[in-house]
Structures are given as structure tokens and as C-alpha cells.
Scaffold this motif. Structure first.
Motif, PDB file in Angstrom:
ATOM      1  N   ARG A 136     -10.072   0.069   8.249  1.00  0.00           N
ATOM      2  CA  ARG A 136      -9.563  -0.232   6.915  1.00  0.00           C
ATOM      3  C   ARG A 136     -10.494   0.296   5.834  1.00  0.00           C
ATOM      4  NH1 ARG A 136      -9.349  -5.666   5.901  1.00  0.00           N
ATOM      5  NH2 ARG A 136      -7.410  -5.580   4.719  1.00  0.00           N
TER       6      ARG A 136
ATOM      7  N   ARG B  23      -7.571   1.450   3.779  1.00  0.00           N
ATOM      8  CA  ARG B  23      -7.299   0.883   2.464  1.00  0.00           C
ATOM      9  C   ARG B  23      -8.348   1.261   1.436  1.00  0.00           C
ATOM     10  NH1 ARG B  23      -6.650  -4.937   1.430  1.00  0.00           N
ATOM     11  NH2 ARG B  23      -5.924  -4.030  -0.518  1.00  0.00           N
TER      12      ARG B  23
ATOM     13  N   LEU C 194       0.824  -1.188   0.000  1.00  0.00           N
ATOM     14  CA  LEU C 194       0.000   0.000   0.000  1.00  0.00           C
ATOM     15  C   LEU C 194       0.862   1.243   0.000  1.00  0.00           C
ATOM     16  CD1 LEU C 194      -2.728   1.421   0.249  1.00  0.00           C
ATOM     17  CD2 LEU C 194      -2.529   1.220   2.738  1.00  0.00           C
TER      18      LEU C 194
END
Length: 229
Positions: free
Chosen positions: A60, A154, A4
Motif C-alpha cells: 500500500r 495508495r 481510489l
């Protein structure tokens, strides 16, 4: 192997939440004060981001809506709680393991978020559910602050074009490169942004958004999040 690449954080990120008596948007401030007189038992203040019990580091996924509903979050003080939009949203989050417990449309129910946070692009209720451009731009500082506090974020689901556009701008992206479209997904600054029509009663009553269409977005989100474990 998944890697990431985080978006560049501002050197001095703004606060993540406005004050209860935030004066930055005079029209929204006046509307809240008017509703405090009419409905003194309501929240009638900026609605804060809702995080899971485990804390911000557990997040997330962020779900970004437009603004609090007058008789929904503006009344209860919790995003998407008290009006129809929450019924569909939280049922869908529960189906994909992103929430647990029972949603009863009140802030003291047993519902809990799982690795998920819920916020709005505009934190104060706007008249007729329609914030103006200056209000959206002014409130973006709080969305920026919210993102800066989520180190393991994310994915973001944007509900509606206004929330989508404000999120893309916050992430430093260009709208021409990341346009809104229901069911679309795009990467901005290391974050996967999924876009959906807003889960409002109007959209579902008119057939613009069906539960199946909404669930398909979160099925993609759940698959994406699972891929990074």
C-alpha cells in the motif's frame, strides 16, 4: 466513503527490474564493472525493489529513494541496507508499523516490510552518488514497471527532489503542479505522494533533516493509510 481512482496504466508497461548486466547507462555500467573488480564479493548490480513477504498485492506504500549507495545497497543488494540512511529509514518504518523485526544493516537480518515496498529512482549506483539526467530518464521505465505491479498502492514517499520529480513524471503529473517540498503531500493519478528530504548522513549531520522531521512525514503517511481501511 473512500474511493481510489487508479492512475492509468500504460498499455505495455516496461519491466520492473533491469537485468543484472543492464547496458542502458554506459557510465553506470562502467562504474559497476570497475567495482566488481575492486570488490568481487559485493552485489555490484542493479538493486531490485524490496517487497513484503506477502507479495506485491499487499503493498500500500512505496518508498522511493534516489539510487543505491556504493557501500550500502550496492554492496548488500537490498535497498537502504549497509549505510546510515537505512538506520533512520527502517527505524522510522518500524515505529509506524510499516516494518517488523530487527534491522541489522545486512540482507539476512530479521527485518520484514509490512504493506510497504522500497525502491530507487535509479537502480544502479552512480559515481559520487550523483546520477545524471539521462540516467534518471532511462531508469524511469523500471519505476513505471514497478508501479504497474502494485495494484493496491495508495501512497508513495519520495526521498529527495530527484526521486520526487521522477515519481511525479512516472505518474503522469507536471512538476509545476506537484513541486518537491519537505513534508508536502500531493495527489497524482489517484496516489498520494508525500515528499521528504533524503535520510542521508549528510542531511542529518547538517541539520537539514532531523529524526523528528522525518518521523513527521511517516506519521502523516500512517494516518493516511489508516483512513482508507
Amino acid at each position: 466513503r473512500f474511493r481510489l481512482i487508479r492512475m492509468r496504466s500504460p498499455a505495455h508497461p516496461g519491466p520492473s527490474e533491469p537485468d543484472r548486466d543492464c547496458p542502458l547507462c554506459p557510465r553506470l555500467r562502467a562504474f559497476i564493472l570497475d567495482n566488481r573488480e575492486k570488490f568481487p564479493g559485493w552485489h555490484n548490480a542493479p538493486v531490485p525493489t524490496w517487497h513484503p513477504a506477502e507479495g506485491k498485492a499487499a503493498v500500500r506504500l512505496l518508498v522511493a529513494g534516489l539510487a543505491p549507495g556504493l557501500r550500502g545497497a550496492n554492496r548488500t543488494g537490498r535497498p537502504f541496507t549497509g549505510d546510515y540512511a537505512g538506520d533512520l529509514l527502517y527505524a522510522t518504518l518500524g515505529k509506524y508499523g510499516l516494518a517488523r523485526g530487527r534491522f541489522e544493516a545486512r540482507p539476512d537480518d530479521t527485518l520484514e516490510l509490512v504493506e510497504t515496498a522500497i525502491t530507487n529512482a535509479v537502480r544502479c549506483v552512480p559515481p559520487e552518488n550523483k546520477p545524471v539526467g539521462s540516467e534518471i530518464n532511462t531508469c524511469r521505465r523500471f519505476l513505471e514497471g514497478t508501479l504497474a505491479e502494485l495494484p493496491n498502492l495508495r501512497a508513495i514517499v519520495t526521498l529527495g527532489k530527484i526521486a520526487h520529480d521522477s515519481t511525479i513524471r512516472t505518474l503522469g503529473g507536471r512538476l509545476s503542479q506537484h513541486p518537491f517540498a519537505h513534508g508536502a503531500a500531493t495527489d497524482v493519478g489517484g496516489i498520494r505522494v508525500f515528499s521528504s528530504y533524503h535520510c542521508s548522513r549528510y542531511n542529518t549531520n547538517t541539520g537539514r533533516l532531523t529524526p523528528e522531521m522525518f518521523e513527521a512525514v511517516f506519521a502523516s503517511v500512517a494516518s493516511y493509510l489508516a483512513s482508507g481501511r
